[in-house]
Design a protein around this motif. Structure first.
Motif, PDB file in Angstrom:
ATOM      1  N   ASP A  88       0.855  -1.189   0.000  1.00 44.15           N
ATOM      2  CA  ASP A  88       0.000   0.000   0.000  1.00 44.15           C
ATOM      3  C   ASP A  88       0.889   1.236   0.000  1.00 44.15           C
ATOM      4  O   ASP A  88       1.512   1.570   1.004  1.00 44.15           O
ATOM      5  CB  ASP A  88      -0.909  -0.018   1.241  1.00 44.15           C
ATOM      6  N   ALA A  89       0.961   1.921  -1.140  1.00 44.36           N
ATOM      7  CA  ALA A  89       1.843   3.075  -1.284  1.00 44.36           C
ATOM      8  C   ALA A  89       1.154   4.388  -0.948  1.00 44.36           C
ATOM      9  O   ALA A  89       1.758   5.451  -1.083  1.00 44.36           O
ATOM     10  CB  ALA A  89       2.391   3.136  -2.717  1.00 44.36           C
ATOM     11  N   THR A  90      -0.113   4.332  -0.515  1.00 46.44           N
ATOM     12  CA  THR A  90      -0.836   5.541  -0.096  1.00 46.44           C
ATOM     13  C   THR A  90      -1.469   5.276   1.267  1.00 46.44           C
ATOM     14  O   THR A  90      -2.678   5.040   1.365  1.00 46.44           O
ATOM     15  CB  THR A  90      -1.915   5.932  -1.127  1.00 46.44           C
TER      16      THR A  90
ATOM     17  N   ASP B  42      -8.483  -0.357  -2.453  1.00 44.98           N
ATOM     18  CA  ASP B  42      -7.679  -0.175  -1.235  1.00 44.98           C
ATOM     19  C   ASP B  42      -8.013  -1.239  -0.197  1.00 44.98           C
ATOM     20  O   ASP B  42      -7.137  -1.714   0.527  1.00 44.98           O
ATOM     21  CB  ASP B  42      -7.929   1.220  -0.672  1.00 44.98           C
TER      22      ASP B  42
ATOM     23  N   THR C 225      -2.449   0.189  -5.391  1.00 42.42           N
ATOM     24  CA  THR C 225      -1.151   0.659  -5.873  1.00 42.42           C
ATOM     25  C   THR C 225      -0.889   0.194  -7.301  1.00 42.42           C
ATOM     26  O   THR C 225      -0.472   0.981  -8.156  1.00 42.42           O
ATOM     27  CB  THR C 225      -0.037   0.151  -4.947  1.00 42.42           C
TER      28      THR C 225
ATOM     29  N   THR D  86      -3.093   2.102  -9.769  1.00 39.31           N
ATOM     30  CA  THR D  86      -2.616   3.470  -9.985  1.00 39.31           C
ATOM     31  C   THR D  86      -1.415   3.470 -10.928  1.00 39.31           C
ATOM     32  O   THR D  86      -1.309   4.312 -11.830  1.00 39.31           O
ATOM     33  CB  THR D  86      -2.237   4.126  -8.645  1.00 39.31           C
ATOM     34  N   SER D  87      -0.499   2.528 -10.735  1.00 40.86           N
ATOM     35  CA  SER D  87       0.665   2.419 -11.620  1.00 40.86           C
ATOM     36  C   SER D  87       0.234   2.118 -13.046  1.00 40.86           C
ATOM     37  O   SER D  87       0.769   2.685 -14.004  1.00 40.86           O
ATOM     38  CB  SER D  87       1.602   1.317 -11.117  1.00 40.86           C
TER      39      SER D  87
ATOM     40  N   PHE E 110      -0.149   9.383  -4.097  1.00 42.13           N
ATOM     41  CA  PHE E 110       0.857   8.418  -4.554  1.00 42.13           C
ATOM     42  C   PHE E 110       2.204   9.093  -4.761  1.00 42.13           C
ATOM     43  O   PHE E 110       3.248   8.579  -4.336  1.00 42.13           O
ATOM     44  CB  PHE E 110       0.367   7.773  -5.854  1.00 42.13           C
TER      45      PHE E 110
END
Length: 513
Positions: free
Chosen positions: A165-167, A308, A323, A326-327, A414
């Protein structure tokens, strides 16, 4: 999506991966004069895993083979007579008569971290006109591909790393993100500690000047894309009298700190998403991912919020997380040609199928179809962290979230949390931003694209100004995508070709559409 603020030319290297999915330290140099070394050009081997894997490059359209060689360069440019490393090079000999040959044209496709040895042949046809008078040459910069590659996590651990989880939304998730960043940095130090202090852009620029001499060129003729524009500008600062004809396309803003660069990317990716949503909903047929531009963006936001807490099946056994999605969305915004994949990926994700968005995410992160990763992310992090002096902590990032969210509701968090990438890096960063002043250099053509998500258009003007009066010559492309020369504009291609082939510098302020 960029792991760190300037993973912005990954689109070129990543496109090679996308299409398939839809050299360590040497001996002591002693007193050897490295400028007198002779390159042993041979047929190119298959790319290594660090370069992205795959087969050997196909012959050129005229039947000529791509040739590869290695060049020795000092590990530490402060000790030029000390230990050496090997840099991997590739070339296509000029197709025209010897009497018309200008010299070598050296390419860097950016990242930092992209392998020029694999990227140049993948896009060589785009530069066929330039090959009539130049040997086309590219290379893996130090730390990249086959050039003393930085290695960090194993493939299995990278799968987990890119799923994290990058956020983060709370203290526990923030602690987990910071711990995963520390584990990545520790693995890089353990596996590549010797090369990490020596991958700065200034050292890569010195490698290019050695390369110029070994190739037999009096001046460096150069084509830099994305981060390659920063590398070229640093070269021009260090060696202004050695600059030949040079083109910077998809220009990095040299005046910004890493934080400012991340914020600029938030604005740039949001602008590209706005343009995608407008394009999709303005066509005669119905847009399958929304009825209005705002509806498209609202549905994407709801998708990411749902992912999420509830990921959906991706490429087995991995799931499409927030994540990864989003990428994947970010990767599709690098080029207008990828917009159809974004539509396909969103349609699938809304129906519970995350495979297309995961393919796009894998493409950005350098993961091949067989589950192996290139060293794109490792090299990108190492070079950025060696270059960039600022180090940020979680409290600082939290304080910046409102500003990043204003820049982009979708990408702001992000990119803000991505600033932690160098927090515990074992090597100190060199400067707040690169020095690119190049008084005495000849004109350098600087191309900015108005819809560029990764290196926003405003950076081209700042680069032209920073290079100095009479050096930076700005050309604007009113269009979409990360990089203009290989795009749809014949106006851009013709202007670049006249400059590189005939020496005709476009008028400053030229606009192409």
């Amino acid at each position: 999506m960029p792991h760190h603020s300037r993973l912005s030319a990954a689109v070129l290297t990543a496109t090679v991966v996308l299409s398939s999915l839809l050299a360590g330290c040497g001996d002591d140099a002693g007193d050897e004069d490295l400028t007198r070394q002779r390159l042993d050009w041979k047929d190119c081997p298959s790319p290594s895993q660090d370069q992205g894997g795959g087969g050997s490059p196909s012959p050129l359209p005229d039947g000529d083979a791509w040739q590869c060689a290695t060049m020795k360069t000092p590990l530490d440019w402060d000790r030029p007579d000390g230990e050496t490393i090997d840099l991997a090079l590739i070339r296509a000999r000029a197709s025209g008569p010897d009497s018309a040959r200008i010299g070598s044209l050296v390419f860097n496709f950016g990242g930092p971290g992209g392998s020029g040895v694999t990227t140049l042949p993948a896009f060589g046809q785009d530069y066929a006109r330039l090959r009539t008078r130049y040997d086309l040459v590219s290379f893996d910069p130090r730390g990249v591909g086959r050039s003393a590659p930085v290695r960090c996590l194993s493939d299995r651990r990278l799968d987990a790393y890119f799923q994290r989880d990058a956020t983060p939304d709370d203290g526990a998730e923030r602690a987990e993100l910071l711990e995963s960043t520390r584990e990545f940095s520790a693995a890089c130090e353990k596996n590549s500690g010797e090369i990490l202090p020596h991958v700065r852009t200034t050292e890569a620029a010195r490698d290019m000047d050695l390369m110029r001499q070994v190739l037999g060129d009096g001046r460096l003729h150069y084509f830099g894309i994305s981060y390659g524009t920063e590398l070229g500008a640093v070269y021009a600062h260090l060696f202004p009298k050695n600059v030949g004809r040079a083109v910077f396309d998809a220009v990095v803003d040299p005046t910004q700190t890493s934080e400012q660069g991340s914020l600029g990317q938030a604005e740039g990716f949001q602008r590209a998403l706005d343009n995608y949503a407008e394009d999709c909903t303005s066509k005669a047929e119905d847009c399958p991912v929304g009825d209005t531009p705002q509806d498209v963006k609202d549905r994407i936001a709801r998708l990411l919020k749902d992912l999420d807490s509830r990921p959906i099946p991706g490429i087995f056994p991995r799931e499409l997380t927030q994540t990864a999605a989003t990428s994947g969305i970010a990767q599709s915004l690098y080029s207008k040609e990828f917009w159809e994949y974004l539509t396909e990926g969103l349609e699938g994700a809304y129906d519970g199928d995350g495979r297309v968005l995961m393919v796009l995410s894998d493409s950005l992160n350098g993961r091949s179809e067989n589950g192996e990763y290139s060293n794109l992310t490792a090299a990108n992090t190492a070079i950025n962290c060696a270059d960039d002096k600022p180090r940020y902590d979680t409290a600082y990032v939290q304080g910046k979230l409102p500003e990043f969210r204003r820049a982009s509701a979708l990408f702001g968090d992000f990119l803000a949390w991505g600033m932690l990438g160098c927090t515990d890096w074992p090597v100190a960063g060199a400067a707040d931003h690169p020095d690119v002043r190049a008084p005495g250099a000849p004109p350098i053509l600087v191309i900015g694209t108005t819809g560029d998500p990764a290196t926003p258009y405003e950076g081209a003007r700042r680069m032209a100004d920073a290079l100095g009066k009479g050096v930076g010559v700005e050309l604007t492309y009113e269009g979409e995508g990360h990089g203009a020369y290989a795009g749809e504009s014949s106006c851009v291609r013709d202007a670049v070709d006249r400059y590189l082939l005939d020496g005709t510098v476009p008028a400053g302020g030229t606009v192409c559409s």
